[in-house]
Scaffold this active site. Structure first.
Site, PDB file in Angstrom:
ATOM      1  N   CYS A   2      -4.189   6.320   2.059  1.00 29.98           N
ATOM      2  CA  CYS A   2      -4.612   7.082   3.237  1.00 29.98           C
ATOM      3  C   CYS A   2      -3.501   7.305   4.270  1.00 29.98           C
ATOM      4  CB  CYS A   2      -5.761   6.373   3.938  1.00 29.98           C
ATOM      5  SG  CYS A   2      -7.150   6.067   2.874  1.00 29.98           S
ATOM      6  N   ARG A  27       1.762   9.984  -0.042  1.00 34.87           N
ATOM      7  CA  ARG A  27       1.091   8.680  -0.069  1.00 34.87           C
ATOM      8  C   ARG A  27      -0.058   8.646  -1.081  1.00 34.87           C
ATOM      9  NH1 ARG A  27       2.290   5.775   4.632  1.00 34.87           N
ATOM     10  NH2 ARG A  27       0.344   4.616   4.557  1.00 34.87           N
ATOM     11  N   TRP A  75      -7.534   8.298   0.276  1.00 38.15           N
ATOM     12  CA  TRP A  75      -7.412   7.839  -1.113  1.00 38.15           C
ATOM     13  C   TRP A  75      -8.616   6.926  -1.331  1.00 38.15           C
ATOM     14  CZ3 TRP A  75      -6.721   3.224  -3.845  1.00 38.15           C
ATOM     15  CH2 TRP A  75      -6.228   3.362  -5.156  1.00 38.15           C
ATOM     16  N   ASN A 101      -7.317   3.811   7.912  1.00 40.25           N
ATOM     17  CA  ASN A 101      -6.596   3.465   6.679  1.00 40.25           C
ATOM     18  C   ASN A 101      -6.739   1.956   6.505  1.00 40.25           C
ATOM     19  OD1 ASN A 101      -4.775   3.041   4.602  1.00 40.25           O
ATOM     20  ND2 ASN A 101      -2.964   3.287   5.880  1.00 40.25           N
ATOM     21  N   GLY A 102      -7.172   1.522   5.332  1.00 40.35           N
ATOM     22  CA  GLY A 102      -7.357   0.084   5.097  1.00 40.35           C
ATOM     23  C   GLY A 102      -8.729  -0.162   4.507  1.00 40.35           C
ATOM     24  N   GLU A 488       9.107  -1.304 -17.465  1.00 41.94           N
ATOM     25  CA  GLU A 488       9.207  -0.198 -16.511  1.00 41.94           C
ATOM     26  C   GLU A 488       9.099   1.152 -17.221  1.00 41.94           C
ATOM     27  OE1 GLU A 488       8.972   0.112 -13.451  1.00 41.94           O
ATOM     28  OE2 GLU A 488       9.917   2.026 -12.942  1.00 41.94           O
ATOM     29  N   LYS A 492       6.286   3.927 -16.345  1.00 39.99           N
ATOM     30  CA  LYS A 492       6.582   5.339 -15.998  1.00 39.99           C
ATOM     31  C   LYS A 492       5.783   6.280 -16.888  1.00 39.99           C
ATOM     32  CE  LYS A 492       7.976   5.092 -12.899  1.00 39.99           C
ATOM     33  NZ  LYS A 492       8.350   3.863 -12.249  1.00 39.99           N
ATOM     34  N   GLU A 495       2.079   6.235 -15.940  1.00 41.11           N
ATOM     35  CA  GLU A 495       1.840   6.835 -14.626  1.00 41.11           C
ATOM     36  C   GLU A 495       1.868   8.351 -14.649  1.00 41.11           C
ATOM     37  OE1 GLU A 495       3.619   4.885 -10.782  1.00 41.11           O
ATOM     38  OE2 GLU A 495       5.083   4.840 -12.383  1.00 41.11           O
ATOM     39  N   HIS A 511       4.021 -11.225 -32.702  1.00 38.13           N
ATOM     40  CA  HIS A 511       2.892 -12.075 -32.317  1.00 38.13           C
ATOM     41  C   HIS A 511       1.661 -11.249 -31.960  1.00 38.13           C
ATOM     42  CE1 HIS A 511       5.483 -15.556 -32.485  1.00 38.13           C
ATOM     43  NE2 HIS A 511       6.377 -14.892 -31.771  1.00 38.13           N
ATOM     44  N   LYS A 610       1.261   6.367  -3.261  1.00 34.05           N
ATOM     45  CA  LYS A 610       2.650   5.940  -3.130  1.00 34.05           C
ATOM     46  C   LYS A 610       2.746   4.582  -2.461  1.00 34.05           C
ATOM     47  CE  LYS A 610       7.079   6.473  -3.361  1.00 34.05           C
ATOM     48  NZ  LYS A 610       7.611   6.151  -4.702  1.00 34.05           N
TER      49      LYS A 610
HETATM   50  C1  AGP Z   1       5.831   2.716  -9.566  1.00 37.84           C
HETATM   51  O1  AGP Z   1       6.228   3.936 -10.059  1.00 37.84           O
HETATM   52  C2  AGP Z   1       4.757   2.777  -8.560  1.00 37.84           C
HETATM   53  N1  AGP Z   1       5.034   3.678  -7.511  1.00 37.84           N
HETATM   54  C3  AGP Z   1       4.270   1.406  -8.110  1.00 37.84           C
HETATM   55  O2  AGP Z   1       4.192   0.554  -9.197  1.00 37.84           O
HETATM   56  C4  AGP Z   1       5.121   0.751  -6.990  1.00 37.84           C
HETATM   57  O3  AGP Z   1       6.348   0.328  -7.487  1.00 37.84           O
HETATM   58  C5  AGP Z   1       4.319  -0.427  -6.405  1.00 37.84           C
HETATM   59  O4  AGP Z   1       3.121   0.060  -5.887  1.00 37.84           O
HETATM   60  C6  AGP Z   1       5.085  -1.156  -5.331  1.00 37.84           C
HETATM   61  O5  AGP Z   1       5.398  -0.334  -4.269  1.00 37.84           O
HETATM   62  P1  AGP Z   1       6.435  -0.767  -3.175  1.00 37.84           P
HETATM   63  O6  AGP Z   1       7.776  -0.858  -3.841  1.00 37.84           O
HETATM   64  O7  AGP Z   1       6.389   0.304  -2.149  1.00 37.84           O
HETATM   65  O8  AGP Z   1       6.014  -2.102  -2.650  1.00 37.84           O
END
Ligand code: AGP
Length: 615
Positions: A2, A27, A75, A101-102, A488, A492, A495, A511, A610
């Site tokens: 948000c 965001r 969001w 927001n929260g 990672e 990616k 996501e 395993h 974000k």
């Molecule tokens: C990764 O592509 C994501 N955006 C997500 O995993 C992100 O790294 C995570 O939410 C942590 O965010 P931050 O680095 O702003 O704390």
């Protein structure tokens, strides 16, 4: 997550609020809304489900006007993304209007209480209890300020709130606990936003609201209070010392693409900043780190924590710290940190990693560590973010604003910073053998040009992605420093291309995951030169024997890997410690083109935010 924008002043605010929402789009959101006190003193709202253009359409059908207003991108957490659930939310008498927001954790109890008092709820959100509660206290004879403060004192959980009220038309109310909110001041104007980008072109005099701060601007002056004590606080603004946030695409097709390509420059900037320009007589520079050297000599354990990509960076960092220092190092997901009950004490260093500096789980881990007397050092991109301000020491990653929801440059800037930081601390502890490690330091200076070379493989990666983008699943394998890189790469892929993917330590494949391997499964094998190269080859052979599709990352000139791979992407030769940076960029591009070939919206993947400001 948000985003909030708000304004009170002498000018019409609708354009400002809408532009502000656009700047906060990164965001993540699924609905948006705006409310103003209109020229005849009524509160008018427009809100829509979906992207901002829906709200723009609604505004062109029914324009708004007003000099005090609030706006929000939502969001969804409590309640689906619907028009009713979108913010702003009104009290029943339509006199109090808020954006939030929260998460209000005790919303059930409050909702029950309000329902018993005859309040009819319009939405399924946790937020809606707030305007109803304020209105209820007003009806009991409280002043607006007291009703606002009283309501805040009853809220459990996290919030950043902005409010307008029909009975005080030029006044704006704001409060913060656990979610970010920044105020900007200029003559007789006040701006509020979740980050400074919406008002950076209008003012640089800002106040980062602290935990429990309540700000009230009445059209001519602002007052600041603490919600628990009710006491007045002095407003101490700081002047933002940054250039206008560079948020253009700069000729790239998306922010994610732009950010992938920014990596050589960012790495160069960080290396210069930390090591200076002289490759023969480098001088480690960590002036931003406000933790005394003596503490680093006394630490007996290091914890590293973060979420998502930041956790993966931390995992790579763990190997660096362990290599250069004789200390136990644990890496923990921030969302698990408190529940795992780490045995924290005053001789522990807790390194928290976060691009946004606002991630709720990471913030909660920091508070937990501080509670036990441990020292917190954060590796953060966003200056003055909550994590920056809550930490004993901070090392900035200087990556610039990252708009694409999928982190790319954030990771590589975190990894190089952790590498340099681990060397710096090892030097303080006299554990870093300068002679032995000098080749590594020299190689670090070559890293940016090698990243440029990796980026030149883009066309090849693009055509490789075209062949396999319709696969339903993919396996990523790596060992040691490149195990987190495998995780990672899989993250990616999930996501942005929405392809199911798993990142595994290659030795673990037999395993369990080996059962998945068949002719249709792309297995991305990170097999660049390293101590574990031979073992990695054996693991790839296991994939070959089961007819999996082998997509390898190998060091330039490696014919062996080529001989049994369906595809090879070559990486320039480098020090093993630097290989995660080069390898991960290949995986970023691979995920990018999987997503692009599928026609996905890459910068704003579905369901993601974000900045994850809820736990
Ligand atoms: C990764 O592509 C994501 N955006 C997500 O995993 C992100 O790294 C995570 O939410 C942590 O965010 P931050 O680095 O702003 O704390």
């Amino acid at each position: 997550m948000c985003g909030i924008v708000a304004y009170s002043g002498k000018k019409d605010c609708v354009d400002f609020l809408m532009n502000g929402l656009r700047l906060l789009e990164y965001r993540g959101y699924d609905s948006a809304g705006i409310a103003v006190v209109n020229p005849i003193g009524d509160i008018e709202i427009r809100k829509e489900c979906g992207m901002l253009h829906m709200l723009e359409k609604s505004l062109s059908n029914g324009p708004l006007q007003g000099k005090t207003g609030i706006a929000h991108t939502r969001w969804a957490t409590h309640g689906k993304p619907t028009q009713n659930n979108a913010h702003p939310h009104l009290s029943q008498d339509k006199k109090i209007c808020i954006v939030h927001n929260g998460i209000i954790e005790n919303h059930d109890v409050l909702r029950h209480e309000l329902k018993n008092a005859g309040i009819h709820f319009i939405s399924e959100t946790d937020t809606e209890v707030i305007p109803h509660l304020i209105a209820r206290y007003l009806s009991q004879g409280m002043s607006m300020k007291n009703a606002f403060m009283k309501t805040l004192s009853r809220l459990e959980g996290a919030f950043a709130i902005a409010m307008i009220a029909k009975d005080t038309p030029g006044t704006i109310y704001a409060a913060r606990k656990g979610s970010p909110l920044i105020a900007g001041f200029k003559d007789n104007e006040v701006f509020l936003a979740s980050d400074a980008s919406p008002f950076i072109t209008r003012t640089r005099e800002v106040l980062y609201l602290d935990e429990g701060d309540v700000l009230i601007f009445n059209g001519t002056s602002s007052r600041l209070f603490n919600v628990s004590s009710g006491r007045n606080k002095k407003i101490r603004t700081t002047r933002l010392n940054i250039k206008n946030l560079s948020i253009g695409l700069g000729g790239h097709e998306s922010y994610t693409h732009k950010e992938i390509h920014e990596q050589p420059e960012i790495l160069k900037r960080i290396i210069r900043l930390r090591l200076g320009n002289n490759r023969n007589a480098f001088q480690m520079c960590f002036n931003d780190l406000k933790i005394p050297d003596d503490f680093f000599r006394s630490i007996d354990r290091i914890y590293i924590t973060g979420c998502g990509t930041a956790y993966h960076a931390g995992y790579i960092g763990k190997y660096y710290f362990e290599e250069f220092m004789d200390l136990p190092v644990e890496v923990m997901l921030s969302s698990e940190f408190r529940y795992a009950k780490p045995k924290l004490n005053k001789n522990n260093l807790v390194i928290a990693i976060s691009q946004s500096g606002e991630t709720a789980d990471t913030l909660a881990s920091i508070l937990e560590a501080k509670k036990h007397g441990s020292t917190v050092l954060s590796v953060v991109n966003v200056l003055n973010s909550s994590i920056d301000r809550e930490s004993h020491g901070v090392v900035y990653t200087h990556a610039g604003p990252e708009i694409g929801v999928a982190s790319t440059k954030a990771l590589t800037s975190q990894v190089i910073t952790l590498l340099l930081l681990s060397i710096h601390i090892a030097q303080i502890r006299k554990e870093f053998k300068r002679k032995q490690k000098n080749p590594l330091l020299k190689e670090i200076f070559h890293l940016p040009s090698k990243v440029v070379k990796v980026l030149q493989a883009e066309k090849h990666i693009r055509s490789c992605a075209l062949k396999y983008h319709l696969a339903t699943s993919a396996l990523y394998l790596g060992r040691h420093l490149n195990f987190p890189v495998a995780m990672e790469g899989a993250l990616k892929n999930k996501e942005i291309s929405y392809m199911h993917a798993e990142g595994y330590a290659a030795g673990e494949m037999k395993h369990g995951p080996i059962a998945l391997i068949n002719k249709a499964l792309p297995v991305i094998c990170i097999c660049t030169a390293s101590k574990t190269y031979e073992k990695m080859i054996s693991n790839i052979k296991e994939v070959e024997a089961r007819e999996g599709i082998i997509i390898s990352l190998a060091t330039e000139g490696d014919e062996q890997v080529k001989s049994f791979s369906h595809e090879v992407i070559y990486i320039p030769e480098t020090a093993e410690e630097l290989s995660p940076i080069l390898n991960v960029i290949v995986l970023q591009m691979l995920a990018y083109y999987f997503a692009k070939h599928k026609g996905n919206q890459i910068d704003k993947p579905r369901n993601l935010a974000k900045s994850v400001t809820v736990e």
